[in-house]
Design an enzyme around this catalytic site. Structure first.
Site, PDB file in Angstrom:
ATOM      1  N   CYS A  79     -28.301  44.616   9.186  1.00 56.18           N
ATOM      2  CA  CYS A  79     -27.501  43.544   9.791  1.00 56.18           C
ATOM      3  C   CYS A  79     -28.013  43.327  11.218  1.00 56.18           C
ATOM      4  CB  CYS A  79     -26.020  43.897   9.799  1.00 56.18           C
ATOM      5  SG  CYS A  79     -25.405  44.257   8.137  1.00 56.18           S
ATOM      6  N   ASN A  96     -19.866  43.461  19.727  1.00 60.64           N
ATOM      7  CA  ASN A  96     -20.288  44.400  20.775  1.00 60.64           C
ATOM      8  C   ASN A  96     -21.759  44.106  21.018  1.00 60.64           C
ATOM      9  OD1 ASN A  96     -18.479  46.497  21.803  1.00 60.64           O
ATOM     10  ND2 ASN A  96     -18.174  46.963  19.639  1.00 60.64           N
ATOM     11  N   CYS A 148     -20.930  50.512  16.525  1.00 61.97           N
ATOM     12  CA  CYS A 148     -21.611  51.351  15.551  1.00 61.97           C
ATOM     13  C   CYS A 148     -23.078  51.588  15.914  1.00 61.97           C
ATOM     14  CB  CYS A 148     -21.461  50.600  14.231  1.00 61.97           C
ATOM     15  SG  CYS A 148     -22.572  50.926  12.940  1.00 61.97           S
ATOM     16  N   CYS A 201     -13.566  57.435  13.211  1.00 59.73           N
ATOM     17  CA  CYS A 201     -14.533  56.550  12.578  1.00 59.73           C
ATOM     18  C   CYS A 201     -15.755  57.404  12.236  1.00 59.73           C
ATOM     19  CB  CYS A 201     -14.868  55.434  13.569  1.00 59.73           C
ATOM     20  SG  CYS A 201     -16.085  54.290  12.966  1.00 59.73           S
ATOM     21  N   SER A 226     -17.392  43.689   4.707  1.00 55.99           N
ATOM     22  CA  SER A 226     -17.911  42.970   5.872  1.00 55.99           C
ATOM     23  C   SER A 226     -18.505  41.640   5.423  1.00 55.99           C
ATOM     24  CB  SER A 226     -18.981  43.822   6.561  1.00 55.99           C
ATOM     25  OG  SER A 226     -18.399  45.021   7.023  1.00 55.99           O
ATOM     26  N   LEU A 227     -17.949  40.540   5.906  1.00 61.27           N
ATOM     27  CA  LEU A 227     -18.414  39.218   5.452  1.00 61.27           C
ATOM     28  C   LEU A 227     -19.295  38.527   6.505  1.00 61.27           C
ATOM     29  CD1 LEU A 227     -15.497  37.390   3.589  1.00 61.27           C
ATOM     30  CD2 LEU A 227     -17.659  38.253   2.647  1.00 61.27           C
ATOM     31  N   HIS A 228     -18.715  38.186   7.632  1.00 59.25           N
ATOM     32  CA  HIS A 228     -19.403  37.585   8.787  1.00 59.25           C
ATOM     33  C   HIS A 228     -19.906  36.160   8.569  1.00 59.25           C
ATOM     34  CE1 HIS A 228     -19.160  41.708  10.020  1.00 59.25           C
ATOM     35  NE2 HIS A 228     -20.157  42.102   9.253  1.00 59.25           N
ATOM     36  N   GLU A 266     -22.983  59.501  14.917  1.00 58.66           N
ATOM     37  CA  GLU A 266     -21.837  59.275  15.792  1.00 58.66           C
ATOM     38  C   GLU A 266     -20.513  59.420  15.054  1.00 58.66           C
ATOM     39  OE1 GLU A 266     -24.193  55.749  18.200  1.00 58.66           O
ATOM     40  OE2 GLU A 266     -22.146  55.413  17.508  1.00 58.66           O
ATOM     41  N   GLY A 317     -24.183  53.735   9.058  1.00 65.13           N
ATOM     42  CA  GLY A 317     -24.535  53.818   7.645  1.00 65.13           C
ATOM     43  C   GLY A 317     -23.661  53.006   6.714  1.00 65.13           C
ATOM     44  N   GLU A 318     -24.157  52.847   5.488  1.00 69.59           N
ATOM     45  CA  GLU A 318     -23.459  52.074   4.467  1.00 69.59           C
ATOM     46  C   GLU A 318     -22.907  53.065   3.426  1.00 69.59           C
ATOM     47  OE1 GLU A 318     -22.197  49.154   3.608  1.00 69.59           O
ATOM     48  OE2 GLU A 318     -21.767  50.088   1.685  1.00 69.59           O
ATOM     49  N   CYS A 325     -26.248  44.757  14.509  1.00 66.42           N
ATOM     50  CA  CYS A 325     -25.751  46.132  14.459  1.00 66.42           C
ATOM     51  C   CYS A 325     -26.806  47.116  14.968  1.00 66.42           C
ATOM     52  CB  CYS A 325     -25.366  46.462  13.015  1.00 66.42           C
ATOM     53  SG  CYS A 325     -25.003  48.208  12.753  1.00 66.42           S
ATOM     54  N   CYS A 340     -29.375  53.087   8.870  1.00 70.32           N
ATOM     55  CA  CYS A 340     -28.869  52.272   7.761  1.00 70.32           C
ATOM     56  C   CYS A 340     -29.984  51.361   7.270  1.00 70.32           C
ATOM     57  CB  CYS A 340     -27.673  51.432   8.215  1.00 70.32           C
ATOM     58  SG  CYS A 340     -26.950  50.456   6.865  1.00 70.32           S
ATOM     59  N   SER A 384     -15.547  51.066   4.414  1.00 68.00           N
ATOM     60  CA  SER A 384     -16.042  49.736   4.779  1.00 68.00           C
ATOM     61  C   SER A 384     -17.443  49.543   4.215  1.00 68.00           C
ATOM     62  CB  SER A 384     -16.069  49.603   6.307  1.00 68.00           C
ATOM     63  OG  SER A 384     -16.663  48.385   6.688  1.00 68.00           O
TER      64      SER A 384
HETATM   65  N1  SAH Z   1     -21.914  49.683   6.744  1.00 65.46           N
HETATM   66  C1  SAH Z   1     -20.540  49.394   6.673  1.00 65.46           C
HETATM   67  C2  SAH Z   1     -19.701  50.232   7.606  1.00 65.46           C
HETATM   68  C3  SAH Z   1     -20.239  50.481   8.984  1.00 65.46           C
HETATM   69  S1  SAH Z   1     -20.260  49.097  10.077  1.00 65.46           S
HETATM   70  C4  SAH Z   1     -20.290  47.922   6.905  1.00 65.46           C
HETATM   71  O1  SAH Z   1     -21.205  47.225   7.336  1.00 65.46           O
HETATM   72  O2  SAH Z   1     -19.181  47.485   6.624  1.00 65.46           O
HETATM   73  C5  SAH Z   1     -18.527  48.785  10.381  1.00 65.46           C
HETATM   74  C6  SAH Z   1     -18.223  47.392  10.861  1.00 65.46           C
HETATM   75  O3  SAH Z   1     -18.710  47.202  12.212  1.00 65.46           O
HETATM   76  C7  SAH Z   1     -18.864  46.315  10.004  1.00 65.46           C
HETATM   77  O4  SAH Z   1     -17.943  45.280   9.727  1.00 65.46           O
HETATM   78  C8  SAH Z   1     -19.977  45.828  10.908  1.00 65.46           C
HETATM   79  O5  SAH Z   1     -20.385  44.546  10.573  1.00 65.46           O
HETATM   80  C9  SAH Z   1     -19.350  45.945  12.266  1.00 65.46           C
HETATM   81  N2  SAH Z   1     -20.326  45.958  13.367  1.00 65.46           N
HETATM   82  C10 SAH Z   1     -21.529  46.538  13.397  1.00 65.46           C
HETATM   83  N3  SAH Z   1     -22.140  46.319  14.576  1.00 65.46           N
HETATM   84  C11 SAH Z   1     -21.309  45.581  15.317  1.00 65.46           C
HETATM   85  C12 SAH Z   1     -21.370  45.015  16.624  1.00 65.46           C
HETATM   86  N4  SAH Z   1     -22.440  45.191  17.393  1.00 65.46           N
HETATM   87  N5  SAH Z   1     -20.318  44.293  17.047  1.00 65.46           N
HETATM   88  C13 SAH Z   1     -19.233  44.119  16.273  1.00 65.46           C
HETATM   89  N6  SAH Z   1     -19.108  44.610  15.032  1.00 65.46           N
HETATM   90  C14 SAH Z   1     -20.142  45.337  14.544  1.00 65.46           C
HETATM   91 FE1  SF4 Z   2     -25.526  49.058   8.054  1.00 66.36          FE
HETATM   92 FE2  SF4 Z   2     -22.970  48.334   8.330  1.00 66.36          FE
HETATM   93 FE3  SF4 Z   2     -24.689  48.250  10.420  1.00 66.36          FE
HETATM   94 FE4  SF4 Z   2     -24.916  46.494   8.422  1.00 66.36          FE
HETATM   95  S1  SF4 Z   2     -23.196  46.686   9.844  1.00 66.36           S
HETATM   96  S2  SF4 Z   2     -26.602  47.620   9.366  1.00 66.36           S
HETATM   97  S3  SF4 Z   2     -24.384  47.754   6.684  1.00 66.36           S
HETATM   98  S4  SF4 Z   2     -24.017  50.056   9.344  1.00 66.36           S
END
Ligand code: SAH
Ligand code: SF4
Length: 369
Positions: free
Chosen positions: A131, A309, A352, A120, A233-235, A107, A178-179, A134, A127, A210
């Site tokens: 997470c 999301n 994502c 983006c 990305s912390l969360h 995407e 992806g990471e 995601c 990935c 990111s």
């Molecule tokens: N892998 C990298 C970059 C891609 S994800 C990373 O994790 O940082 C980009 C951002 O979108 C990250 O902060 C991720 O945690 C967030 N993200 C992924 N899925 C999401 C969702 N369903 N709702 C909100 N944020 C999300």
């Molecule tokens: Fe991969 Fe980033 Fe999604 Fe985590 S949030 S699974 S690191 S793409």
């Protein structure tokens, strides 16, 4: 002029090559270095689809292309087509699903703000980090993208803007599928190509990487003095809370990650962006905001708050805007600027990995490193 590689070697993508590599490839097959600039311009500035049709090229370059680029030849050009192209109802977000040569798809999202657009980009198909909230993490790791496949996403976004006569691309965020730091070398090559002034010319200060928190990658960015912005990305602000959402935290624990961020900040002098996906009742309380502020104490930090999301594989719900504001106020009182990212284009599954998951109804694959 002989082809530069024997017919049985794996073809290489022209878009994978940096300017220096392209020059070496041309020189290796008898061309003069000065022809590199014309080919580079065609690839990365004019975004030429059919190199063979460039009647303005000097005859030696035309011959080189005829003999070296195409099916069964040593080189090919990356130009993935969109198998889906969806605009959000507010018209501000457009999402492409690009089909790669092996039928994998990734995407690319184009977000429009007045006079400037942000793309983006994806860096992997799937990935490995898993997470839980995601969509990309839920589908597992498929493969790394090549540099040319990352560059091609920028090209596609530029062409889409040009087709609708809109202002050019201003910013890039590596926040798609992806990471990025798990595919470090390909990503760095792609960014070198994308930021080259002779081509796409998107400067490093307009590019943000990111990461989920790949500690060795963060340290390497600082050591190599890579000029891009960093978002982490912390969360979660305790190890237990973070690990429950981000399994990669067990491999690179929170304490090590924050130490790496401090080292990165000290080395580069740059502000770090921290991302926090707000999930109602999970990580959105005032106490959790306070812990986050304590964790970041002394770091030049900006916090991006992203209301969740919803995805098929995770039951959480997004934090309501009043709770997001309260979270933000705690951060502000502790001296940390923050932004609540608008949930734009939710109707086009703008999170994502969500479009690919929707289009292919994938079952999660086993995560591979
Ligand atoms: N892998 C990298 C970059 C891609 S994800 C990373 O994790 O940082 C980009 C951002 O979108 C990250 O902060 C991720 O945690 C967030 N993200 C992924 N899925 C999401 C969702 N369903 N709702 C909100 N944020 C999300
Ligand atoms: Fe991969 Fe980033 Fe999604 Fe985590 S949030 S699974 S690191 S793409």
């Amino acid at each position: 002029m002989p082809p530069v590689a024997a017919a049985n070697t794996t073809p290489r993508a022209l878009h994978d090559l940096t300017f220096g590599e392209l020059e070496r490839a041309l020189v290796a097959s008898g061309l003069r270095p000065l022809h590199t600039r014309a080919l580079w311009r065609a690839l990365h500035r004019d975004l030429t689809a059919d190199l063979g049709a460039r009647a303005d090229f000097v005859p030696p370059l035309q011959r080189w292309i005829a003999e070296n680029v195409g099916v069964g030849r040593p080189f090919f050009a990356d130009a993935p087509a969109a198998s889906a192209d969806i605009a959000s109802s507010d018209g501000l977000t457009r999402k492409f699903l690009l089909r790669l040569n092996d039928n994998q798809s990734v995407e690319t999202v184009l977000m429009g703000f007045t006079g400037r657009h942000t793309a983006c980009l994806s860096t992997q198909a799937g990935c490995a980090m898993g997470c839980v909230f995601c969509a990309t993490g839920q589908m597992g790791f498929v493969r790394h993208l090549r540099p040319g496949e990352i560059v091609a996403q920028v090209r596609h976004a530029q062409l889409a803007l040009q087709a609708t006569r809109q202002a050019g691309l201003r910013n890039l965020v590596l926040m798609g599928m992806g990471e990025p730091l798990h595919n470090y070398d390909a990503v760095m090559t792609a960014l070198e190509i994308i930021s080259d002034r002779r081509g796409l010319n998107i400067g490093p200060s307009r590019i943000t990487i990111s990461t989920v928190g790949v500690v060795p990658g963060i340290l390497r960015l600082a050591e190599e003095k890579r000029p891009y912005h960093l978002a982490v990305s912390l969360h979660g602000a305790t190890e237990a809370e973070r690990s429950a959402l981000v399994p990669a935290s067990r491999r690179w624990p929170l304490a090590e990650l924050i130490a790496a961020c401090r080292a990165y900040g000290a080395e580069t002098g740059r502000r770090i962006f921290f991302e926090w996906t707000l999930i109602e009742g999970v990580n959105d309380s005032a106490a959790q905001a306070e812990r986050l502020a304590e964790l970041l104490a002394g770091i030049d930090a900006h916090v991006n708050l992203i209301p969740l999301n919803p995805t098929g594989g995770f039951a959480g719900t997004p934090t309501r805007s009043d709770a997001a504001k309260a979270f933000q106020q705690v951060l502000q009182a502790a001296g940390f600027p923050s932004t609540v990212r608008q949930r734009r284009g939710i109707d086009v599954a703008a999170g994502c990995g969500q479009l690919r998951a929707e289009k292919t109804r994938e079952r999660p694959l086993a995560a591979a490193a």
